[in-house]
Design an enzyme around this catalytic site. Structure first.
Site, short mmCIF file in Angstrom:
data_model
loop_
_atom_site.label_atom_id
_atom_site.label_comp_id
_atom_site.label_asym_id
_atom_site.label_seq_id
_atom_site.Cartn_x
_atom_site.Cartn_y
_atom_site.Cartn_z
N TYR A 67 0.82 -1.21 0.00
CA TYR A 67 0.00 0.00 0.00
C TYR A 67 0.85 1.26 0.00
O TYR A 67 0.53 2.25 -0.66
CB TYR A 67 -0.92 -0.02 1.22
CG TYR A 67 -2.17 0.81 1.05
CD1 TYR A 67 -3.31 0.25 0.48
CD2 TYR A 67 -2.21 2.14 1.44
CE1 TYR A 67 -4.46 1.00 0.31
CE2 TYR A 67 -3.36 2.90 1.27
CZ TYR A 67 -4.48 2.33 0.71
OH TYR A 67 -5.61 3.08 0.53
N TYR A 69 4.05 5.26 -2.65
CA TYR A 69 4.41 6.59 -2.15
C TYR A 69 5.92 6.70 -1.94
O TYR A 69 6.50 7.77 -2.14
CB TYR A 69 3.67 6.88 -0.85
CG TYR A 69 2.17 6.91 -1.02
CD1 TYR A 69 1.53 8.03 -1.54
CD2 TYR A 69 1.39 5.81 -0.68
CE1 TYR A 69 0.16 8.06 -1.71
CE2 TYR A 69 0.01 5.83 -0.84
CZ TYR A 69 -0.59 6.96 -1.36
OH TYR A 69 -1.95 6.98 -1.53
#
Length: 761
Positions: free
Chosen positions: A450, A454
């Protein structure tokens, strides 16, 4: 005979649906043309108003002035002068100029702190458009004025207390520091140890270190360059040059500037070596840098390994994961997006105009509310741990992504505390509940995947081929350069662990020889931490250090530091990492991991073998053993004029050739011209009847500027307060006589052929 209708009429024909195209006729020349008419000229009042706006634009820095003037010229040339007038009065004066004014007001000189530099106020206002040469001169003026102020205050203190020795007390130095540092705060800086001074905890040593920085030209140059970069970027944000439609995350100028600085740093690293102080052994510096976490690829791999280790540790402890997103209030965002999907457009956020917050201000806000959250966690005996990632919105405003783990029974309470503090400021504004705070539950095994996107987006864009950025719609792989430029411009750390053991100890343990136990030197707890770090198992490393949320003093292994033998240019001791130690076994029990003392030195230039270039001549004997090279790609290096002259002199000494031969004269003349220093324009003699001799530069070199600080301290210990010109003379190697006692200091002769030995009384 007329026929009378019997009340019945033929209905009209059905209406033909339009095709959506304008009727053009059968031929191309039947197409309608633009109406012929005169454009409305500007009135006298409009001309006067337009000239006033152009005068305002002309006072802006060049990077803004060129932006608006080029846009105005384009509109006036391709549309009409009336449209250009509307651009100046409506777009610039009404919408953009108030934002520019507010940014300049926030960055202008702080006259409330001091009025000493009031004469420099206009010059300081030109800082965002100032070039490096002008900035360095400005920094030198600031440091010299502060030095003069310090001298005057010192004289006044001695006159009031009667003895020079009274200057070397905490009270005197705190008094001097308060005035000098207070004056420096006019330039929107925070002097070193200012908080301690306000608390009354200033010592003589601290005061000297802080004041020495305020007298240093290079320190001021560094401070002003940082302010210039942030001021420059904030102005571009204010006029809408940083958003998804123009340049997302950072301006084009910031991206170019960061790329140029990194390229210059890379070239410097390539030109240097690491030298062993004891043995003189040298290794390539750039290879060591690229093998450390300074390499983005290695940094990304370490972060991914850390995330995987955190997730495994949480699974072993039975903790649950949360993915938290924190965003600043709307007043921190210079723009807003209107519409949905592909029809989204960027508009200026007029709520930003009142304060003109920059990304650094938004980061401070997020850090503040996070500190409030952690205090609430501590008060309610709640514990969280994980990783925090900071990334920018398309307009440069930062927001946080946090991967946190906690006890399942504490999750709801933790989320409610975070939500309350996230919405504490302007929580009733439109969209705050949906955008300011988001919390998602993580499934077991999905945390690393997840947050991996980023991490790659904020480092090097690895494995993001084909994925698009939600903010800009551009490929994620292409946005990594802009995101890293944003972080470098605003000095914002992108990654930080929360509630985990220190990464410094983890890296130091990995420096130890692989597979070599240290249980005999320490104990099994320390050996377990070493083995976990050696194998790269971050989950076992967390357990070996005592678990998550353990105070540093209670961790199994910590980093050991010791003062270096050398001091910095401000005469301060510099601590360096030397190894590891176990707090439960005593702080003096240290295992050295850095046994070799290295220093950075320039590379040794490669000296080619001396080769005298000449043509093929007739041999002196019947046999010619020196034939011409044929074939192959071997090329002989061309000798320099100095090397060629040295070879010619050897032939003269051996009696092969004579002094008066033309070849010898040409070789020596070429060597003299090659070795002669070329003077600059200021050093040349203007008289045509005098020979052009090179004069030494009147400016202080870097080594001489550093020497001034040491000379001032040495003379102060002897009760002497020298003047500025005396310090400069001593730094250049002069001998100064104070009350019959001579003082001189060694200095490197950087201008051979000119004597630097002088004597002053």
């Amino acid at each position: 005979m007329a026929v009378k209708a019997s009340g019945r009429f033929v209905p009209p024909s059905a209406f033909a649906a339009g095709t959506g195209k304008m009727f053009t006729g059968a031929y191309a020349w039947n197409a309608p043309r633009e109406a012929v008419g005169r454009e409305r000229p500007l009135t006298r009042d409009e001309m006067r108003q337009m000239q006033g706006v152009l005068s305002t634009i002309n006072r802006l820095p060049y990077f803004l002035r060129s932006l608006f003037t080029s846009r105005y010229d384009y509109i006036r040339r391709n549309k009409s002068p009336v449209h250009g007038f509307y651009f100046l009065t409506s777009t610039f004066q009404r919408r953009l100029w108030p934002r520019i004014e507010r940014v300049n007001q926030r960055h202008e000189m702080n006259t409330d702190a001091s009025l000493l530099f009031l004469a420099e106020r206009d010059h300081y206002a030109r800082l965002p458009g100032m070039n490096d040469k002008e900035l360095k001169k400005f920094a030198a003026r600031i440091s010299s004025q502060l030095f003069m102020m310090y001298e005057e205050l010192s004289d006044a203190w001695v006159d009031a207390h009667g003895e020079k020795e009274s200057l070397f007390t905490d009270e005197a130095q705190a008094h001097l520091y308060g005035h000098v540092a207070g004056a420096a705060r006019a330039f929107n800086i925070s002097p070193l140890y200012w908080k301690k001074y306000r608390k009354g905890q200033m010592t003589t040593r601290q005061a000297y270190s802080a004041i020495a920085r305020l007298f240093n030209d290079e320190w001021w140059t560094h401070q002003l360059k940082g302010q210039r970069m942030r001021w420059h970027e904030t102005l571009l944000i204010a006029v809408g040059e940083v958003n998804k439609d123009r340049s997302p995350y950072a301006s084009k100028h910031a991206i170019r500037d960061v790329r140029a600085r990194r390229q210059a740093n890379l070239e410097f690293l390539k030109s240097c070596d690491l030298e062993n102080r004891e043995t003189g052994e040298r290794i390539d510096l750039i290879s060591k840098v690229m093998g450390s976490i300074s390499n983005p690829e290695i940094r990304r791999m370490e972060l991914m390994n850390t995330i995987a280790g955190i997730e495994r540790y949480a699974a072993a402890e039975g903790d649950v994961g949360m993915f938290i997103t924190l965003t600043a209030p709307s007043k921190y965002h210079p723009t807003r997006q209107v519409g949905k999907g592909e029809s989204k457009t960027v508009q200026l956020n007029h709520g930003w105009n009142d304060e003109a917050f920059n990304p650094k201000d938004a980061q401070r806000y997020l850090c503040h509310i996070w500190s409030l959250m952690r205090t609430a966690f501590k008060d309610n005996d709640l514990q969280v741990y994980g990783l925090r990632v900071v990334e920018p919105h398309h307009d440069g405003t930062p927001h946080w992504h946090m991967m946190l783990f906690c006890n399942p029974r504490q999750r709801n309470q933790i989320i409610e505390i975070m939500r309350r503090y996230a919405l504490k400021e302007d929580g009733d504004e439109r969209g705050a509940a949906r955008n300011r705070f988001q919390a998602k539950h993580l499934n077991q095994g999905g945390a690393a995947g997840y947050i991996a996107k980023y991490i790659s987006k904020n480092i090097d864009g690895y494995a993001l081929d084909g994925q698009l950025d939600n903010d800009t719609g551009r490929p994620l792989k292409d946005t990594a350069a802009a995101v890293t430029a944003w972080a470098s411009t605003w000095r914002i750390p992108q990654f930080k662990t929360v509630g985990l053991p220190t990464m410094g100890a983890y890296r130091e343990l990995r420096k130890l020889p692989r597979g070599v136990s240290i249980a005999d030197e320490f104990d099994e707890r320390v050996e377990a931490a070493r083995a976990a770090a050696d194998s790269g198992d971050f989950a076992l490393y967390i357990s070996a250090q005592g678990g998550a949320n353990v105070p540093r003093d209670c961790q199994t292994v910590r980093v050991a530091r010791s003062p270096s033998d050398e001091v910095n240019e401000y005469e301060e001791e510099v601590e360096r990492v030397v190894g590891i130690y176990a707090p439960h076994l005593g702080a003096r029990h240290i295992h050295i991991t850095r046994t070799t003392d290295w220093r950075i030195v320039p590379k040794v230039p490669v000296v080619e073998p001396l080769t005298l270039k000449s043509g093929i001549a007739a041999p002196r004997s019947p046999v010619n053993n020196c034939g011409k090279l044929t074939g192959g790609d071997t090329s002989l290096p061309a000798p320099t004029p100095s090397e060629h002259a040295a070879a010619v002199l050897n032939l003269v000494d051996d009696g092969v050739i004579e002094w008066n031969e033309p070849e010898v004269v040409r070789a020596l003349r070429g060597a003299l011209k090659y070795d002669m220093r070329t003077p600059n324009r200021q050093q040349r003699n203007g008289s045509p009847l005098k020979p052009h001799e090179i004069a030494p530069s009147a400016r202080l070199t870097r080594s001489e500027r550093l020497q001034i600080t040491r000379i001032r301290v040495d003379l102060a210990q002897n009760g002497i307060r020298p003047q500025r010109w005396e310090l400069e003379a001593l730094a250049r190697g002069a001998t100064v006589n104070y009350d019959g006692k001579k003082f001189t200091y060694p200095v490197a002769d950087e201008w051979p052929g000119f004597s630097t030995v002088m004597e002053w009384t």
